[in-house]
Design an enzyme around this catalytic site. Structure first.
Site, PDB file in Angstrom:
ATOM      1  N   GLU A 308      -5.257  -1.040  42.231  1.00 32.35           N
ATOM      2  CA  GLU A 308      -5.479  -2.132  43.184  1.00 32.35           C
ATOM      3  C   GLU A 308      -6.803  -1.962  43.937  1.00 32.35           C
ATOM      4  O   GLU A 308      -6.865  -2.133  45.157  1.00 32.35           O
ATOM      5  CB  GLU A 308      -4.295  -2.249  44.157  1.00 32.35           C
ATOM      6  CG  GLU A 308      -3.000  -2.608  43.448  1.00 32.35           C
ATOM      7  CD  GLU A 308      -1.845  -2.933  44.379  1.00 32.35           C
ATOM      8  OE1 GLU A 308      -1.820  -2.396  45.495  1.00 32.35           O
ATOM      9  OE2 GLU A 308      -0.963  -3.703  43.962  1.00 32.35           O
ATOM     10  N   ASP A 387       6.837  -3.561  40.928  1.00 32.20           N
ATOM     11  CA  ASP A 387       6.452  -3.370  42.327  1.00 32.20           C
ATOM     12  C   ASP A 387       7.524  -3.885  43.271  1.00 32.20           C
ATOM     13  O   ASP A 387       7.366  -4.955  43.850  1.00 32.20           O
ATOM     14  CB  ASP A 387       5.121  -4.124  42.573  1.00 32.20           C
ATOM     15  CG  ASP A 387       4.547  -3.836  43.949  1.00 32.20           C
ATOM     16  OD1 ASP A 387       5.063  -2.945  44.625  1.00 32.20           O
ATOM     17  OD2 ASP A 387       3.579  -4.514  44.324  1.00 32.20           O
ATOM     18  N   GLU A 415       9.188  -6.006  51.907  1.00 35.56           N
ATOM     19  CA  GLU A 415       8.053  -6.817  51.474  1.00 35.56           C
ATOM     20  C   GLU A 415       8.474  -8.012  50.617  1.00 35.56           C
ATOM     21  O   GLU A 415       8.119  -9.149  50.913  1.00 35.56           O
ATOM     22  CB  GLU A 415       7.073  -5.919  50.706  1.00 35.56           C
ATOM     23  CG  GLU A 415       5.906  -6.700  50.126  1.00 35.56           C
ATOM     24  CD  GLU A 415       4.929  -5.815  49.381  1.00 35.56           C
ATOM     25  OE1 GLU A 415       5.112  -4.580  49.364  1.00 35.56           O
ATOM     26  OE2 GLU A 415       3.964  -6.360  48.813  1.00 35.56           O
TER      27      GLU A 415
HETATM   28  C1  GCV Z   1      -0.252  -0.483  50.147  1.00 36.36           C
HETATM   29  C2  GCV Z   1       2.083  -3.576  46.631  1.00 36.36           C
HETATM   30  C3  GCV Z   1       1.823  -4.071  48.016  1.00 36.36           C
HETATM   31  C4  GCV Z   1       0.560  -3.491  48.576  1.00 36.36           C
HETATM   32  C5  GCV Z   1       0.676  -1.975  48.535  1.00 36.36           C
HETATM   33  C6  GCV Z   1       0.902  -1.547  47.089  1.00 36.36           C
HETATM   34  C7  GCV Z   1       1.122  -0.059  46.951  1.00 36.36           C
HETATM   35  O1  GCV Z   1       1.161  -4.092  45.741  1.00 36.36           O
HETATM   36  O2  GCV Z   1       1.776  -5.464  48.011  1.00 36.36           O
HETATM   37  O3  GCV Z   1       0.414  -3.938  49.891  1.00 36.36           O
HETATM   38  O4  GCV Z   1      -0.453  -1.364  49.062  1.00 36.36           O
HETATM   39  O5  GCV Z   1       2.057  -2.194  46.592  1.00 36.36           O
HETATM   40  O6  GCV Z   1       2.274   0.324  46.883  1.00 36.36           O
HETATM   41  O7  GCV Z   1       0.163   0.672  46.924  1.00 36.36           O
END
Ligand code: GCV
Length: 833
Positions: A308, A387, A415
């Site tokens: 990411e 995720d 989330e």
């Molecule tokens: C902290 C998901 C979340 C991100 C998070 C990522 C991760 O993609 O939306 O906010 O980043 O997971 O676990 O690193």
């Protein structure tokens, strides 16, 4: 002080006392309320509990344990234990100490794993003592909390003899907190740790959080976002981290940090962060030394690399093992560990290539490296391969690392689960992963037997109740209890949490336990069933419904629905080969459409909408039905909770009621959006005739509008009819004539409440004002969309045919007082109050 003796209370006064409302509670003390026990239970415990407490050691965790014991007993039994420096010869006492200390004084011992405890009633020369022994200092603390829990739950402590040891040694939480005080995916307010680039001046809440963590046996806390700012390792911030460590230390919670792999360059000023470069090796070693000089009991690091947008070893053509080991070797002399995240994937994948599959990424990135990681590296693996979606299979990576330490990463913060505005108890889902049998070498190998550490992404905030939803606290509680003992059942956990948090009124207990235990399935039903994943806005807030948001982009959360069918073919035979990442026995289960469990069928297979599930239903009908079932179920949650008025303290009663009513409204938004989308895409009607038909609904765009303007909403499924009306003037009205039968009706106004304004609404029947409210909620969107969609129910309106209903909207700021529709129904929501 004037004392009333109970027999002197006249009957009338007694009745008045009984009628006194339960005092308001904020939720701050969560399951550590130590509410007074009823008289009979308190009397029993008072009779069997010594009046003296002795701590055999003067160090911090034992001192915390002693104070906690005094606090708990005082709260529950109204008695203050007396502290003595030594064990009295002829008076009973409660003795706190490590096994070594206890052995020296009582000549008894037990076998315990590190952090384990022993609660033991014993007699010395006829005098009874209760021993709370720990395998180590932390064990004394955990034993004390367990002892208090027993009393709070009404369990016998008479001839107690109970030993417990945790099933995993490392039980941590991660807090995705940023240095400016915001929290990535945090829904309970700003950071308790950080504010404006520094640790908060007042760390009382951190200390109180440490207490909550210790009560569950959690022993580490990484206090910043895994999307880490390199500054956390800078000379300014290390002393700040040390202050936070001081606040957590009394509770045996080690502080840890998430680090940025590019730090040697960005922070250290080197020209490289290549893990094999000697300068980089030396930088990590000296940086870690510096951290340990400030915080000698520092826990270690968490590292998100090559994912990411985070930099990682791929920049230099190095492996994840190279990256993990350079940091691990710096930590090793100090006893620290590094959690290296298995959440590594390419978020710019080509969606046109049918072989591309994000679900494969963790396994593909790590399994060849098995055996190459140092022994203080732990690969931190999310429960599923994507995720934290509403349902995923267990990550195949759990079964692919024979020689490498593994941690399971579970997300406590909700989330993809309604962001604490929806109640979803996640323990049943986590247990499915933990109990899932990976069948390694054809032997029983549940995931829980493969992991040596638990990590929970917690993200508590400054909200008084920590998560801004009283029910969400059950997820932290459940995480901690599972991390301690993964064999506890969901029911056991929620039953304990419930009684500690709300008391043991049987009506409250039953309502909340039923609600919590069914809530995951309910949420799945009205969001994304059958393995579709959450169907939320994955390129935005991860909250509202947006069925296509996950398609045609590089993020790889594709469900591949089109006019012919739905689901992602991840089979070896015709798909991406993901199912081949499991052992042969598991692959057999997932590879064939016939064997694949219905709950995951669309995660693993692409099928026509008319495909019949094992249950006998077609896929499309299941999608329709589950959305109606889910929305109806949430309405019953609100209704059942509303029946508890007077049985729960007023503040929490109201707050939970508001939350559940809101959730019931959002479940309808989800139901309609997902069903309409699949109806349009598949062209197949709902066999029960509900989809697309809404008796009593009047679209705002079909009303008589004054200054309101009809506008299309994106994505179209977020609003009924794909259209909303927005007010561009100072004030706008939308009106219509009621043409139903006369009688008492509920009027549902579906409107939009964005983040950036506080619009005002008034509703009139004829000239009579019947309700008004402001759209002042903090929903995570600035757009007119499903995340903003909100509902106001005006109950019990006496309507006559021909009545004119008029809604007046006054916008504020960029918010446009937008309206979606009105429904006039006999019943709406949970009750006809
Ligand atoms: C902290 C998901 C979340 C991100 C998070 C990522 C991760 O993609 O939306 O906010 O980043 O997971 O676990 O690193």
């Amino acid at each position: 002080m004037l004392r009333l003796r109970s027999q002197s209370i006249p009957a009338t006064l007694f009745l008045i006392l009984l009628a006194v409302p339960l005092h308001a509670e904020s939720g701050y003390n969560a399951w550590l309320r130590y509410a007074p026990l009823d008289d009979a239970a308190a009397a029993q415990y008072r009779a069997s509990l010594p009046a003296i407490v002795v701590s055999l050691k003067n160090a911090v965790p034992e001192q915390s344990a002693q104070q906690e014991l005094i606090r708990g007993i005082r709260g529950m039994l109204g008695r203050t234990l007396r502290i003595e420096a030594d064990i009295p010869g002829n008076e009973p006492s409660i003795v706190l100490g490590t096994l070594d200390e206890i052995r020296r004084r009582f000549a008894i011992t037990a076998a315990l794993q590190p952090d384990g405890y022993w609660l033991k009633s014993t007699r010395v020369s006829g005098t009874r003592h209760i021993i709370i022994a720990g395998a180590n200092d932390a064990g004394v603390l955990y034993g004390t909390f367990a002892f208090l829990r027993k009393i709070a739950l009404g369990e016998s402590i008479g001839e107690i003899d109970e030993k417990q040891s945790p099933t995993t040694a490392i039980r941590w939480v991660n807090e995705w907190n940023n240095i400016n005080g915001t929290i990535e995916r945090g829904y309970g307010g700003p950071s308790i740790f950080w504010e404006n680039g520094r640790a908060r001046a007042d760390l009382t809440r951190v200390n109180d959080y440490g207490r909550m963590l210790a009560s569950l046996g959690i022993n580490g806390c990484a206090i910043n976002n895994v999307n880490a700012d390199a500054k956390f390792l800078g000379p300014d911030l290390i002393p700040q981290v040390a202050r936070i460590a001081d606040a957590l230390r009394p509770w045996g919670v080690k502080v840890a940090l998430a680090v940025d792999f590019g730090s040697p360059k960005t922070l250290g000023g080197l020209d490289t962060f290549d893990p094999l470069d000697p300068k980089v090796v030396a930088w990590w070693a000296s940086k870690v030394d510096e951290v340990y000089r400030a915080i000698p009991d520092f826990g270690g690091f968490v590292l998100k690399a090559d994912s990411e947008g985070r930099v990682g070893p791929s920049v230099y053509g190095r492996t994840h093992a190279d990256a993990a080991n350079v940091v691990a070797r710096a930590l090793k002399p100090h006893g620290g560990v590094i959690f290296y995240r298995g959440f590594v994937y390419d978020h710019q994948m080509d969606w046109r290539n049918p072989r591309n599959d994000r679900a494969r990424a963790a396994y593909d990135n790590f399994h060849d490296l098995d055996g190459k990681f140092d022994d203080n590296v732990i690969i931190q693996i999310k429960n599923g391969p994507i995720d934290f979606q509403v349902r995923e299979p267990a990550s195949p990576l759990f079964g692919a690392l024979d020689k490498t330490r593994e941690a399971v990463e579970l997300q406590i913060t909700q989330e993809y689960f309604g962001q604490a505005r929806h109640t979803v108890f996640l323990v049943p889902m986590w247990k499915e992963t933990l109990d899932f049998d990976m069948r390694i070498r054809d032997r029983s190998t549940p995931v829980k037997s493969l992991v040596g550490a638990f990590v929970g992404v917690s993200n508590v905030g400054m909200d008084e109740s920590w998560y801004a939803n009283h029910m969400s606290q059950a997820n932290l509680y459940g995480f901690g209890r599972l991390a301690w003992n993964a064999n506890l059942s969901s029911r056991q956990i929620v039953d304990e949490w419930m009684r500690l948090t709300f008391g043991d009124d049987p009506a409250v207990l039953k309502t909340v336990v039923d609600l919590q235990l069914s809530s995951w399935r309910t949420y799945e039903n009205y969001t994304g069933p059958l393995g579709l994943q959450t169907l939320t806005d994955i390129v935005g807030n991860h909250y509202g419904v947006a069925v296509e948001a996950s398609e045609r982009n590089g993020w790889g959360q594709w469900h591949k629905a089109d006019s012919q069918g739905v689901g992602f073919d991840r089979t070896v035979a015709t798909g991406t080969g993901f199912s081949g990442q499991y052992s042969p026995a598991v692959m057999k289960l997932y590879e064939s459409l016939e064997n694949c469990p219905d709950d995951l069928v669309l995660f693993l297979h692409h099928v026509p909408y008319t495909h019949r599930l094992r249950s006998g239903k077609t896929v499309i009908q299941y999608i329709y039905d589950s959305h109606y079932d889910g929305a109806e179920k949430v309405a019953t949650y609100a209704r059942d909770w509303s029946a508890l008025k007077g049985r729960v303290d007023e503040r929490r009663y109201q707050e939970v009621l508001e939350q559940l009513e809101y959730q019931a409204g959002q479940a309808v938004v989800w139901r309609d959006a997902v069903n309409n989308w699949f109806f349009k895409e598949s062209g197949i009607a709902d066999a029960k005739g509900r989809v697309g038909r809404h008796p009593g609904r009047v679209e705002a765009e079909s009303m008589t509008l004054m200054d309101y303007v009809a506008k299309p909403v994106t994505p179209w499924e977020s609003a009924s009819g794909g259209t909303a009306v927005e007010c561009a003037a100072g004030k706008c009205t939308a009106s219509f004539k009621y043409d139903g039968n006369a009688g008492s009706r509920n009027l549902v106004v579906q409107y939009f409440d964005q983040l950036d304004g506080v619009s005002h609404f008034r509703v009139f029947v004829g000239d009579q004002l019947v309700d008004e409210w402001t759209a002042a909620d903090r929903l995570p969107t600035r757009k007119v969309d499903s995340a903003a969609s909100s509902r106001r129910i005006i109950r019990g309106l006496l309507l006559r045919k021909g009545d004119v209903v008029r809604i007046e909207g006054t916008p504020e700021g960029p918010e446009t007082a937008a309206l979606d529709y009105v429904e006039i129904v006999l019943r709406a929501g949970y009750s006809d109050r």
